[in-house]
Design a protein around this motif. Structure first.
Motif, PDB file in Angstrom:
ATOM      1  N   LEU A   1       0.815  -1.222   0.000  1.00 15.43           N
ATOM      2  CA  LEU A   1       0.000   0.000   0.000  1.00 15.43           C
ATOM      3  C   LEU A   1       0.850   1.275   0.000  1.00 15.43           C
ATOM      4  O   LEU A   1       0.356   2.353  -0.305  1.00 15.43           O
ATOM      5  CB  LEU A   1      -0.962   0.017   1.200  1.00 15.43           C
ATOM      6  CG  LEU A   1      -2.051  -1.064   1.219  1.00 15.43           C
ATOM      7  CD1 LEU A   1      -2.967  -0.866   2.416  1.00 15.43           C
ATOM      8  CD2 LEU A   1      -2.871  -1.079  -0.065  1.00 15.43           C
ATOM      9  N   ARG A   2       2.144   1.144   0.311  1.00 15.73           N
ATOM     10  CA  ARG A   2       3.056   2.300   0.203  1.00 15.73           C
ATOM     11  C   ARG A   2       3.219   2.708  -1.263  1.00 15.73           C
ATOM     12  O   ARG A   2       3.674   3.803  -1.559  1.00 15.73           O
ATOM     13  CB  ARG A   2       4.441   1.936   0.753  1.00 15.73           C
ATOM     14  CG  ARG A   2       4.506   1.711   2.257  1.00 15.73           C
ATOM     15  CD  ARG A   2       5.959   1.407   2.630  1.00 15.73           C
ATOM     16  NE  ARG A   2       6.134   1.054   4.029  1.00 15.73           N
ATOM     17  CZ  ARG A   2       6.357   1.923   5.016  1.00 15.73           C
ATOM     18  NH1 ARG A   2       6.407   3.215   4.752  1.00 15.73           N
ATOM     19  NH2 ARG A   2       6.532   1.511   6.259  1.00 15.73           N
ATOM     20  N   ARG A   3       2.881   1.769  -2.166  1.00 14.39           N
ATOM     21  CA  ARG A   3       3.081   2.021  -3.598  1.00 14.39           C
ATOM     22  C   ARG A   3       1.756   2.226  -4.340  1.00 14.39           C
ATOM     23  O   ARG A   3       1.698   2.129  -5.553  1.00 14.39           O
ATOM     24  CB  ARG A   3       3.874   0.847  -4.225  1.00 14.39           C
ATOM     25  CG  ARG A   3       5.189   0.575  -3.510  1.00 14.39           C
ATOM     26  CD  ARG A   3       6.048  -0.460  -4.216  1.00 14.39           C
ATOM     27  NE  ARG A   3       5.427  -1.768  -4.316  1.00 14.39           N
ATOM     28  CZ  ARG A   3       5.417  -2.681  -3.342  1.00 14.39           C
ATOM     29  NH1 ARG A   3       6.004  -2.418  -2.180  1.00 14.39           N
ATOM     30  NH2 ARG A   3       4.833  -3.854  -3.505  1.00 14.39           N
ATOM     31  N   ILE A   4       0.696   2.481  -3.561  1.00 13.10           N
ATOM     32  CA  ILE A   4      -0.625   2.764  -4.147  1.00 13.10           C
ATOM     33  C   ILE A   4      -1.061   4.161  -3.688  1.00 13.10           C
ATOM     34  O   ILE A   4      -1.257   4.393  -2.493  1.00 13.10           O
ATOM     35  CB  ILE A   4      -1.691   1.728  -3.686  1.00 13.10           C
ATOM     36  CG1 ILE A   4      -1.259   0.286  -4.013  1.00 13.10           C
ATOM     37  CG2 ILE A   4      -3.058   2.046  -4.290  1.00 13.10           C
ATOM     38  CD1 ILE A   4      -1.353  -0.124  -5.462  1.00 13.10           C
ATOM     39  N   THR A   5      -1.204   5.079  -4.626  1.00 15.15           N
ATOM     40  CA  THR A   5      -1.603   6.455  -4.273  1.00 15.15           C
ATOM     41  C   THR A   5      -3.032   6.471  -3.744  1.00 15.15           C
ATOM     42  O   THR A   5      -3.906   5.806  -4.296  1.00 15.15           O
ATOM     43  CB  THR A   5      -1.563   7.356  -5.531  1.00 15.15           C
ATOM     44  OG1 THR A   5      -0.409   7.028  -6.277  1.00 15.15           O
ATOM     45  CG2 THR A   5      -1.517   8.812  -5.163  1.00 15.15           C
TER      46      THR A   5
ATOM     47  N   HIS B   1       0.212  13.225  -3.032  1.00 20.47           N
ATOM     48  CA  HIS B   1       0.990  12.014  -3.312  1.00 20.47           C
ATOM     49  C   HIS B   1       0.942  11.028  -2.153  1.00 20.47           C
ATOM     50  O   HIS B   1       1.711  10.072  -2.141  1.00 20.47           O
ATOM     51  CB  HIS B   1       2.453  12.390  -3.595  1.00 20.47           C
ATOM     52  CG  HIS B   1       2.696  12.756  -5.027  1.00 20.47           C
ATOM     53  ND1 HIS B   1       2.665  11.840  -6.054  1.00 20.47           N
ATOM     54  CD2 HIS B   1       2.968  13.937  -5.615  1.00 20.47           C
ATOM     55  CE1 HIS B   1       2.913  12.443  -7.204  1.00 20.47           C
ATOM     56  NE2 HIS B   1       3.090  13.730  -6.971  1.00 20.47           N
ATOM     57  N   HIS B   2       0.082  11.281  -1.185  1.00 13.68           N
ATOM     58  CA  HIS B   2       0.027  10.368  -0.043  1.00 13.68           C
ATOM     59  C   HIS B   2      -0.569   9.024  -0.478  1.00 13.68           C
ATOM     60  O   HIS B   2      -1.252   8.929  -1.482  1.00 13.68           O
ATOM     61  CB  HIS B   2      -0.759  10.985   1.116  1.00 13.68           C
ATOM     62  CG  HIS B   2      -2.149  11.407   0.759  1.00 13.68           C
ATOM     63  ND1 HIS B   2      -2.424  12.312  -0.249  1.00 13.68           N
ATOM     64  CD2 HIS B   2      -3.362  11.048   1.268  1.00 13.68           C
ATOM     65  CE1 HIS B   2      -3.733  12.491  -0.337  1.00 13.68           C
ATOM     66  NE2 HIS B   2      -4.318  11.732   0.570  1.00 13.68           N
ATOM     67  N   THR B   3      -0.299   8.000   0.316  1.00 13.41           N
ATOM     68  CA  THR B   3      -0.633   6.631  -0.114  1.00 13.41           C
ATOM     69  C   THR B   3      -1.730   6.005   0.745  1.00 13.41           C
ATOM     70  O   THR B   3      -2.099   6.522   1.794  1.00 13.41           O
ATOM     71  CB  THR B   3       0.617   5.738  -0.009  1.00 13.41           C
ATOM     72  OG1 THR B   3       0.996   5.667   1.372  1.00 13.41           O
ATOM     73  CG2 THR B   3       1.775   6.296  -0.829  1.00 13.41           C
ATOM     74  N   ARG B   4      -2.202   4.859   0.267  1.00  4.95           N
ATOM     75  CA  ARG B   4      -3.177   4.064   1.039  1.00  4.95           C
ATOM     76  C   ARG B   4      -2.566   3.621   2.375  1.00  4.95           C
ATOM     77  O   ARG B   4      -3.280   3.367   3.336  1.00  4.95           O
ATOM     78  CB  ARG B   4      -3.594   2.830   0.236  1.00  4.95           C
ATOM     79  CG  ARG B   4      -4.376   3.172  -1.015  1.00  4.95           C
ATOM     80  CD  ARG B   4      -5.871   3.178  -0.768  1.00  4.95           C
ATOM     81  NE  ARG B   4      -6.540   3.960  -1.793  1.00  4.95           N
ATOM     82  CZ  ARG B   4      -7.769   4.435  -1.693  1.00  4.95           C
ATOM     83  NH1 ARG B   4      -8.470   4.234  -0.596  1.00  4.95           N
ATOM     84  NH2 ARG B   4      -8.315   5.134  -2.650  1.00  4.95           N
TER      85      ARG B   4
END
Length: 403
Positions: free
Chosen positions: A34-38, A51-54
């Motif tokens: 989830l660090r790589r899903i906007t 640009h924060h993530t899930r």
């Protein structure tokens, strides 16, 4: 190993991980993805800070759920240790099934498989790995647990999910009007007959919450530039899938290739599919688009170029449905200018609608608990004239075409 870590969050300050099981779930590769899903898809093309993530959002939800459990216990609501842990797990993992750029994936490279369904598949898989310790959390997530208020904390019109994402998205976009006082709202919660209610003195916070939600939808989530960018992304993936079916070999990561080559629906979403889905994130899509913008296919290369360089289509929002002859006019112009087929032109000329209903009277209501013990729906309890209007659905229509 010390698993009671503290994380520093720009919204709430220090967040403590409540126990070692939550720590292990956060450390798990499924959750780290989830660090790589906007969180907000293509909205960063409008709001550069978005640009924060899930990952951020899920951790914030756990913090708010800890607040909610403490508040309700203080007011005499019995919540066992097992229920408390299950609430933390359910809210931590509620978005674990999101695909790249959040919602674009659901409409293009899988056939009608929602992120909630994929979240459930991940949770069931994790439950096997963690020896059944997620069973209660899964029941709450599915809305099947007999104590309704717990299911309402996970999913309702005033749930922990919304309390975090409105505040967080408002912070990262810089749109101050969406900033809700989540912690005051949670402090005002109570439970009557196993249903969540808001105490009378919290009525203005609820009004602000509903108005902020309406504002965030029109100004941020349904912003016309973000909307056209998401539509283009869906069309990039659809075109890539169409070309792959015709035998064209496209450069992409193995995970993305799998979804381009296979028709995936919920019926054939196997454990293998889930493992490949875990490998898929925003980076796969961005990398693919950087390669595809140099592809020989006119449609694919132009769509990718538009997103990568933010040279988007023109979009107009209207109050009435778009007339067919208006669309045809733009399609014919594109066909003659670029010598492409009508089917290809339709990737660049299209219409659709957007819908916003800040408060749904037919759904799980937001109920106000008066000092007399009377319980009323927020629309009836408030003296705010706008709330009645906000419970009416509003539909707007859009048309997109080249500038």
């Amino acid at each position: 190993m010390n698993k009671l870590k503290i994380l520093n969050d720009p919204i709430y300050g220090f967040i403590t991980i409540p126990n070692s099981l939550i720590f292990d779930l956060i450390q798990h590769k499924y959750f780290q993805r989830l660090r790589r899903i906007t969180q907000m898809g293509m909205s960063y093309l409008v709001y550069p800070g978005a640009h924060h993530t899930r990952f951020h959002h899920a951790i914030g939800c756990v913090y708010l759920m800890q607040k909610a459990v403490n508040v309700l216990r203080y007011k005499g609501v019995t919540i066992s240790k097992e229920e408390e842990e299950a609430l933390y797990i359910a809210i931590l993992l509620h978005d674990i099934g999101h695909g790249p750029f959040s919602h674009a994936m659901e409409h293009s490279i899988v056939n009608g498989v929602s992120h909630e369904q994929i979240s459930l598949l991940f949770m069931e898989r994790l439950n096997e790995e963690f020896n059944g310790s997620l069973t209660l959390a899964i029941n709450i997530f599915k809305g099947k647990y007999e104590r309704s208020f717990m299911c309402q904390l996970i999913s309702s019109q005033l749930d922990i999910d919304r309390a975090d994402y409105l505040k967080r998205d408002s912070f990262y976009t810089g749109v101050a009007e969406g900033n809700v006082n989540s912690e005051r709202l949670i402090t005002m919660l109570n439970v009557v007959d196993d249903n969540l209610v808001v105490e009378e003195k919290g009525i203005y916070s609820v009004e602000k919450f509903i108005i902020a939600r309406r504002f965030m939808y029109w100004q941020v989530y349904l912003h016309k530039t973000g909307l056209v960018a998401e539509q283009l992304l869906m069309r990039v993936l659809s075109r890539a899938k169409e070309l792959t079916k015709k035998g064209v070999s496209l450069d992409a990561s193995n995970a993305l290739k799998y979804f381009l080559n296979n028709d995936i629906s919920i019926e054939n979403f196997t454990n293998t599919t889930l493992d490949i889905f875990y490998e898929l994130d925003d980076y796969d899509i961005i990398s693919a688009m950087k390669l595809w913008k140099n592809n020989d296919d006119f449609v694919l290369s132009n769509l990718c170029e538009m997103i990568i360089n933010r040279e988007l289509l023109k979009i107009k929002i209207k109050n009435k449905p778009v007339k067919t002859n208006n669309l045809e006019k733009h399609i014919d112009k594109l066909v003659s200018t670029h010598n492409i087929s009508k089917a290809e032109a339709k990737y660049f000329v299209f219409s659709g609608d957007i819908y916003n209903q800040a408060y749904q009277t037919k759904k799980q209501n937001i109920n106000i608990l008066h000092k007399s013990g009377k319980i009323q729906d927020i629309v009836k309890a408030t003296d705010h004239l706008n709330l009645k209007a906000l419970s009416k659905p509003v539909t707007k229509y859009y048309i997109c075409h080249p500038k």
